[in-house]
Design a protein around this motif. Sequence first.
Motif, PDB file in Angstrom:
ATOM      1  N   ALA A   1      32.762-102.854  -1.491  1.00 13.57           N
ATOM      2  CA  ALA A   1      32.350-101.478  -1.207  1.00 13.57           C
ATOM      3  C   ALA A   1      33.300-100.469  -1.834  1.00 13.57           C
ATOM      4  O   ALA A   1      32.924 -99.686  -2.709  1.00 13.57           O
ATOM      5  CB  ALA A   1      32.260-101.266   0.307  1.00 13.57           C
ATOM      6  N   ALA A   2      34.567-100.510  -1.426  1.00 13.22           N
ATOM      7  CA  ALA A   2      35.515 -99.478  -1.852  1.00 13.22           C
ATOM      8  C   ALA A   2      35.827 -99.552  -3.335  1.00 13.22           C
ATOM      9  O   ALA A   2      35.748 -98.553  -4.052  1.00 13.22           O
ATOM     10  CB  ALA A   2      36.795 -99.611  -1.032  1.00 13.22           C
TER      11      ALA A   2
ATOM     12  N   PHE B   1      29.837 -89.330  -0.056  1.00 11.50           N
ATOM     13  CA  PHE B   1      30.524 -90.363   0.723  1.00 11.50           C
ATOM     14  C   PHE B   1      29.783 -90.677   2.023  1.00 11.50           C
ATOM     15  O   PHE B   1      30.331 -91.351   2.904  1.00 11.50           O
ATOM     16  CB  PHE B   1      31.956 -89.927   1.032  1.00 11.50           C
ATOM     17  CG  PHE B   1      32.842 -89.861  -0.174  1.00 11.50           C
ATOM     18  CD1 PHE B   1      33.300 -91.024  -0.769  1.00 11.50           C
ATOM     19  CD2 PHE B   1      33.204 -88.645  -0.727  1.00 11.50           C
ATOM     20  CE1 PHE B   1      34.116 -90.981  -1.894  1.00 11.50           C
ATOM     21  CE2 PHE B   1      34.023 -88.587  -1.848  1.00 11.50           C
ATOM     22  CZ  PHE B   1      34.479 -89.760  -2.434  1.00 11.50           C
TER      23      PHE B   1
ATOM     24  N   CYS C   1      31.958 -93.090   4.580  1.00 12.07           N
ATOM     25  CA  CYS C   1      32.883 -94.010   3.911  1.00 12.07           C
ATOM     26  C   CYS C   1      34.292 -93.881   4.484  1.00 12.07           C
ATOM     27  O   CYS C   1      34.913 -92.813   4.380  1.00 12.07           O
ATOM     28  CB  CYS C   1      32.907 -93.724   2.418  1.00 12.07           C
ATOM     29  SG  CYS C   1      34.142 -94.694   1.523  1.00 12.07           S
TER      30      CYS C   1
END
Length: 402
Positions: A237-238, A343, A350
Amino acid sequence: MAPYKLPVKQNLANWWDAQNDYAELRDEAEVVRIDFPFGGEGWMTTTYDLVKQMYTDPNYSIEVQSDGKEYPRMRYIERDNSKNPSFMQYDGAKHQAKRAVLTKYLTVKRVNALRETTQKAIEETLDDLEAMGNPVDFTHNFAKLLPLKVLCALLGMPTITDEAFLDACYTIVDSRVENPQELMAAFGTIVPFFNALYEEKTTNPGDDLMSAMIQDKNDGLWSEDELRNLGTTLLLAAHDATGVMLNGQIEWLSHDPELYARLRAEPELFPQAFEELLRLNSVGTSAPRGRVALEDAVLGGVTITAGEAVNGNLLAANTDPAVYPDPLTLNIDRERTQPHVVFGVGPHTCPGMHLARMEITLSLQEILRRYKTFENVVESQEWPKDRLCKSAPEVVVKWERA
């Protein structure tokens, strides 16, 4: 009208075409019928206000999709989340409790403490990139590599260089996995790396995120399986999201010499330009994991029946003309009344957005400082009509040192 088909392979989706599709759908209704890539039909919001409304409404659950039943899904990986648990798949207090343990290590203050380390990594990575020649591909040699370096340092592990490992990651996040055999093969490559990291940090903790999570005084909120998969979750994800956004902004600057020159001449404009660039740089089709209605509800004039899936499209929200006039034009002088939602929004925003913002900001500022000119070698008369939702697979730039 037939349901709108969301693409399976998001890395191949054209950004301009998607935007025009969303505009046409928005003219039709604020909530439209869609065909999810994996699992059938559901609904999708097309406006800024409804994205915020849906993602902050507890009636729309993410957790029920983990119960093994069939629901419309964005990615094949979502069919069996129970084997790879993530705190992001929970709702309500359970999600917030687990999230709080992680996010306290990703606050603005803690992220700012990483600025010096990140700046050094940026300079070293650009030095190595320049040694490769001119022009050079910034995608693989910087945009994907820099976030990986920072994330691995954050987790307390050497930078991953194994090509098979990285390809397995991109296979999952780009939605290329379409059957259980592909999924098992990809995770079979990824999971052993982080199982080994978990065992190492359990035995020999250090000054890093993984050790801190394992040793946290709130021990028990996270299960062993969740901690083992922390690295996998962050990498998929990040790292990918940050790399895609950074690559997209580098790509845009390389195709817009007037903007590039203006930001070099007027660095005080960078903060507002940065937000505008973020608004127009998506991570795929910006259709996150859907939600399932727990009870019948009305959303945008449409009755959503309990059990139906809904997706709040962030890309459509960020280009809603009711919020951003002339939305597909990058305008760094734009009067901003509402923040973009690149985000996400709501409880599942996030958790690594402060880290991503810091990495991308420092990277772009160093590029602007270091290079007098910065031009894409592929001339594009149609820019940005030919760009992809997940940015270009290669951004080859010819540069001139300042």
